[in-house]
Design a protein around this motif. Structure first.
Motif, PDB file in Angstrom:
ATOM      1  N   THR A   1       0.833  -1.198   0.000  1.00 53.29           N
ATOM      2  CA  THR A   1       0.000   0.000   0.000  1.00 53.29           C
ATOM      3  C   THR A   1       0.868   1.249   0.000  1.00 53.29           C
ATOM      4  O   THR A   1       2.012   1.238   0.457  1.00 53.29           O
ATOM      5  CB  THR A   1      -0.931   0.046   1.229  1.00 53.29           C
ATOM      6  OG1 THR A   1      -0.136   0.099   2.418  1.00 53.29           O
ATOM      7  CG2 THR A   1      -1.828  -1.178   1.286  1.00 53.29           C
ATOM      8  N   ALA A   2       0.298   2.321  -0.521  1.00 58.92           N
ATOM      9  CA  ALA A   2       0.920   3.647  -0.503  1.00 58.92           C
ATOM     10  C   ALA A   2      -0.177   4.656  -0.813  1.00 58.92           C
ATOM     11  O   ALA A   2      -1.180   4.322  -1.446  1.00 58.92           O
ATOM     12  CB  ALA A   2       2.049   3.742  -1.529  1.00 58.92           C
ATOM     13  N   PRO A   3      -0.029   5.911  -0.374  1.00 61.20           N
ATOM     14  CA  PRO A   3      -1.020   6.939  -0.708  1.00 61.20           C
ATOM     15  C   PRO A   3      -1.183   7.059  -2.221  1.00 61.20           C
ATOM     16  O   PRO A   3      -0.227   6.840  -2.986  1.00 61.20           O
ATOM     17  CB  PRO A   3      -0.418   8.213  -0.105  1.00 61.20           C
ATOM     18  CG  PRO A   3       0.479   7.738   0.985  1.00 61.20           C
ATOM     19  CD  PRO A   3       1.043   6.432   0.496  1.00 61.20           C
ATOM     20  N   LEU A   4      -2.376   7.407  -2.663  1.00 60.64           N
ATOM     21  CA  LEU A   4      -2.661   7.463  -4.093  1.00 60.64           C
ATOM     22  C   LEU A   4      -1.742   8.420  -4.838  1.00 60.64           C
ATOM     23  O   LEU A   4      -1.357   8.156  -5.977  1.00 60.64           O
ATOM     24  CB  LEU A   4      -4.119   7.857  -4.321  1.00 60.64           C
ATOM     25  CG  LEU A   4      -5.168   6.785  -3.984  1.00 60.64           C
ATOM     26  CD1 LEU A   4      -6.574   7.302  -4.265  1.00 60.64           C
ATOM     27  CD2 LEU A   4      -4.911   5.508  -4.763  1.00 60.64           C
ATOM     28  N   GLU A   5      -1.350   9.536  -4.191  1.00 57.04           N
ATOM     29  CA  GLU A   5      -0.486  10.485  -4.885  1.00 57.04           C
ATOM     30  C   GLU A   5       0.893   9.877  -5.153  1.00 57.04           C
ATOM     31  O   GLU A   5       1.528  10.183  -6.172  1.00 57.04           O
ATOM     32  CB  GLU A   5      -0.342  11.784  -4.087  1.00 57.04           C
ATOM     33  CG  GLU A   5       0.178  11.645  -2.678  1.00 57.04           C
ATOM     34  CD  GLU A   5      -0.918  11.485  -1.649  1.00 57.04           C
ATOM     35  OE1 GLU A   5      -0.643  11.780  -0.461  1.00 57.04           O
ATOM     36  OE2 GLU A   5      -2.036  11.053  -2.018  1.00 57.04           O
TER      37      GLU A   5
ATOM     38  N   CYS B   1      -8.090   4.881  -7.498  1.00 51.69           N
ATOM     39  CA  CYS B   1      -8.974   4.833  -6.335  1.00 51.69           C
ATOM     40  C   CYS B   1      -9.921   3.635  -6.426  1.00 51.69           C
ATOM     41  O   CYS B   1     -10.144   2.923  -5.435  1.00 51.69           O
ATOM     42  CB  CYS B   1      -9.767   6.133  -6.228  1.00 51.69           C
ATOM     43  SG  CYS B   1     -10.797   6.248  -4.752  1.00 51.69           S
TER      44      CYS B   1
ATOM     45  N   ASP C   1      -8.027   0.410  -5.805  1.00 49.98           N
ATOM     46  CA  ASP C   1      -7.803   0.272  -4.360  1.00 49.98           C
ATOM     47  C   ASP C   1      -9.037  -0.313  -3.667  1.00 49.98           C
ATOM     48  O   ASP C   1      -8.928  -1.208  -2.825  1.00 49.98           O
ATOM     49  CB  ASP C   1      -7.464   1.631  -3.742  1.00 49.98           C
ATOM     50  CG  ASP C   1      -6.015   1.717  -3.289  1.00 49.98           C
ATOM     51  OD1 ASP C   1      -5.284   0.717  -3.407  1.00 49.98           O
ATOM     52  OD2 ASP C   1      -5.618   2.794  -2.817  1.00 49.98           O
TER      53      ASP C   1
ATOM     54  N   GLU D   1       3.428  -1.140   3.958  1.00 49.17           N
ATOM     55  CA  GLU D   1       3.361   0.238   3.490  1.00 49.17           C
ATOM     56  C   GLU D   1       4.697   0.589   2.837  1.00 49.17           C
ATOM     57  O   GLU D   1       5.751   0.482   3.457  1.00 49.17           O
ATOM     58  CB  GLU D   1       3.080   1.167   4.677  1.00 49.17           C
ATOM     59  CG  GLU D   1       2.180   2.355   4.359  1.00 49.17           C
ATOM     60  CD  GLU D   1       2.860   3.408   3.505  1.00 49.17           C
ATOM     61  OE1 GLU D   1       4.098   3.484   3.546  1.00 49.17           O
ATOM     62  OE2 GLU D   1       2.158   4.154   2.795  1.00 49.17           O
TER      63      GLU D   1
ATOM     64  N   SER E   1       5.452   3.523   0.760  1.00 46.07           N
ATOM     65  CA  SER E   1       5.573   4.862   0.191  1.00 46.07           C
ATOM     66  C   SER E   1       6.965   5.450   0.353  1.00 46.07           C
ATOM     67  O   SER E   1       7.419   6.233  -0.490  1.00 46.07           O
ATOM     68  CB  SER E   1       4.534   5.800   0.815  1.00 46.07           C
ATOM     69  OG  SER E   1       4.649   5.820   2.218  1.00 46.07           O
TER      70      SER E   1
END
Length: 210
Positions: free
Chosen positions: A128-132, A153, A156, A175, A177
């Motif tokens: 996982t990682a933030p969408l940005e 999105c 996800d 995670e 990112s």
């Protein structure tokens, strides 16, 4: 039969990179997603009429990978895999109108049959990682990408919907990112987690079937 670990996560998050890094170790044998090599991927990118052929090819290809890896002595590792190709990408293309209802149903029948003929993966590593962060990685990736930034999105949500149905002991969330491209700072810890989870799941399976 050998163990199978599947690395899931949004497109562009870093699944293939991590699998390739792990495959450099002698304890793993990798099944890598193909883009240029698959016969319908570029055709699908150019013409949506090839969506069904592309998905059928990928579902069969991923099932074939699992079957081969199961018969190896090393632990098999796969980026994405059969379940992600159905639960994320096939559903996405249906939502976007690239697959009709009838074509989606055909893919679903094929997926259910293939999964019934194969043992479930022994472990899921969900990246996982933030969408940005994922958007930035996807835009810099030199591959044939069918999914676009606006799809991240939705992908996800599809993945989380599927992951939520799995036993928690079969899933490791990672995670990524802030992880370097080589994954060097997490490989040792991840391998320890993999060994611990596989041992725990095997013991639980044996108890349930004794």
């Amino acid at each position: 039969m050998g163990k199978i670990i599947v690395f899931t996560g949004n497109t562009g998050v870093g699944k293939t990179t991590l699998v390739k890094e792990l495959s450099k170790l002698e304890i793993f044998s990798a099944g890598i997603e193909q883009h240029i090599e698959r016969p319908f991927q570029l055709l699908f990118k150019q013409n949506q009429a090839y969506a069904l052929a592309n998905q059928v090819d990928y579902l069969l290809f991923r099932a074939e990978q699992e079957s081969v890896l199961r018969h190896k002595h090393q632990i098999g590792i796969i980026d994405g895999g059969l379940d992600q190709d159905f639960h994320a990408f096939t559903k996405l293309f249906h939502t976007r109108g690239m697959l009709s209802d009838q074509e989606f149903d055909l893919c679903q029948r094929l997926y259910i049959f293939l999964r019934s003929q194969l043992s479930e993966p022994d472990l899921i590593i969900h990246l996982t990682a933030p969408l940005e962060v994922v958007q930035k990685r996807l835009s810099s990736r030199d591959r044939i990408n069918i999914a676009e930034k606006n799809d991240l999105c939705l992908l996800d949500s599809y993945l989380e919907e599927w992951i939520s149905t799995l036993p928690k002991k079969k899933v490791i969330r990672l995670e990524v990112s802030d992880v370097s491209p080589s994954y060097s700072e997490v490989l040792s810890t991840l391998i320890n987690q993999i060994n611990a989870n596989l041992e725990l799941y095997s013991r639980s399976y044996d108890e349930d079937h004794s």
